[in-house]
Design a protein around this motif. Structure first.
Motif, short mmCIF file in Angstrom:
data_model
loop_
_atom_site.label_atom_id
_atom_site.label_comp_id
_atom_site.label_asym_id
_atom_site.label_seq_id
_atom_site.Cartn_x
_atom_site.Cartn_y
_atom_site.Cartn_z
N SER A 166 -8.10 13.68 -3.32
CA SER A 166 -7.40 12.40 -3.27
C SER A 166 -8.24 11.31 -3.92
CB SER A 166 -7.03 12.03 -1.83
OG SER A 166 -8.18 11.75 -1.07
N ASN A 221 -1.89 -1.18 -3.96
CA ASN A 221 -2.99 -0.24 -3.88
C ASN A 221 -2.46 1.06 -3.33
OD1 ASN A 221 -5.25 -2.05 -4.58
ND2 ASN A 221 -4.63 -3.08 -2.69
N PHE A 236 -9.96 5.43 -10.95
CA PHE A 236 -9.98 5.72 -9.53
C PHE A 236 -11.36 5.50 -8.94
CE2 PHE A 236 -11.72 9.52 -11.31
CZ PHE A 236 -12.66 9.94 -10.37
N THR A 280 -3.19 5.62 -2.66
CA THR A 280 -4.00 6.84 -2.67
C THR A 280 -3.16 7.93 -3.30
OG1 THR A 280 -5.13 6.16 -0.65
CG2 THR A 280 -5.29 8.48 -1.25
N GLN A 292 -6.08 1.32 -7.73
CA GLN A 292 -5.60 -0.06 -7.74
C GLN A 292 -4.34 -0.10 -8.59
OE1 GLN A 292 -7.18 -2.75 -6.20
NE2 GLN A 292 -8.51 -1.22 -5.30
N ASN A 332 0.87 -1.17 0.00
CA ASN A 332 0.00 0.00 0.00
C ASN A 332 0.91 1.22 0.00
OD1 ASN A 332 -2.78 -1.18 0.36
ND2 ASN A 332 -1.73 -2.06 2.12
N ASP A 340 -12.31 9.50 -3.20
CA ASP A 340 -12.49 9.74 -1.77
C ASP A 340 -13.09 11.13 -1.61
OD1 ASP A 340 -9.55 8.12 -0.43
OD2 ASP A 340 -11.59 7.41 -0.61
N GLN A 384 1.22 5.73 -1.08
CA GLN A 384 0.54 6.98 -1.34
C GLN A 384 1.46 7.89 -2.15
OE1 GLN A 384 -0.51 8.95 2.29
NE2 GLN A 384 1.58 9.13 3.02
N VAL A 411 -8.38 6.88 -4.63
CA VAL A 411 -7.91 5.53 -4.33
C VAL A 411 -7.68 4.82 -5.66
CG1 VAL A 411 -8.48 3.34 -3.22
CG2 VAL A 411 -9.15 5.49 -2.14
N HIS A 427 -2.85 11.87 -3.98
CA HIS A 427 -3.26 13.21 -3.56
C HIS A 427 -2.78 14.20 -4.61
CE1 HIS A 427 -4.28 11.90 0.57
NE2 HIS A 427 -3.32 11.02 0.34
#
Length: 149
Positions: free
Chosen positions: A134, A106, A127, A108, A138, A59, A130, A61, A136, A110
């Motif tokens: 931002s 995965n 996407f 996120t 895959q 995970n 959220d 970001q 989310v 921003h």
């Protein structure tokens, strides 16, 4: 590292940079290292914004800081591939962004901070939203973002 008034200033790049921004004194390190890694790691982590959320980047970001820059592009290696980030502002100050990550991850994404223009309308793909700032994503899906006037 670049402040002549800093007690550790050497006029060149340090080999190791701590999380606090101080030189990696204590380990075998050079305070004037021709191929130092400190600035490069910071460019990936802050300007591109690529950061792990869980070990091994399962995970992740992307939290870019645009500063006074007009664009940034780069790739960061992770255990099962690489994460690629591209963002730019056109002459009107509108953002264009693309993020690619390997399957099995995965993340996120921003939007860069600060934006040059207020975010009103945009197109985004790949996407689940959220909120406006931002998304989310895959891994294996290409995330694209185009700010519109």
């Amino acid at each position: 590292m670049s402040d002549p008034l800093n007690a550790n200033y050497t006029g060149c790049f340090w080999e190791v940079l701590s999380e606090e921004g101080t030189p990696g004194i204590g380990s075998p390190t050079s305070m004037c290292h021709a191929w130092s890694s400190g600035p490069t790691a910071d460019l990936n982590r802050y300007v591109l914004g690529i950061q792990p959320v869980t070990p091994g980047f399962k995970n992740w970001q992307v939290v870019p800081q645009s500063l006074d820059l007009n664009w940034a592009h780069g790739k960061h290696p992770i255990p099962n591939g690489r994460i690629s980030v591209y963002w730019s502002f056109d002459k009107a100050g509108l953002l264009r962004m693309e993020v690619k990550a390997p399957d099995g991850t995965n993340g996120t994404v921003h939007l860069p901070v600060p934006l040059k223009r207020k975010l009103n309308k945009y197109r985004a793909s790949g996407f689940v939203s959220d909120n406006k700032a931002s998304f989310v994503v895959q891994g294996g899906m290409n995330f694209t973002f185009h700010q519109m006037a």
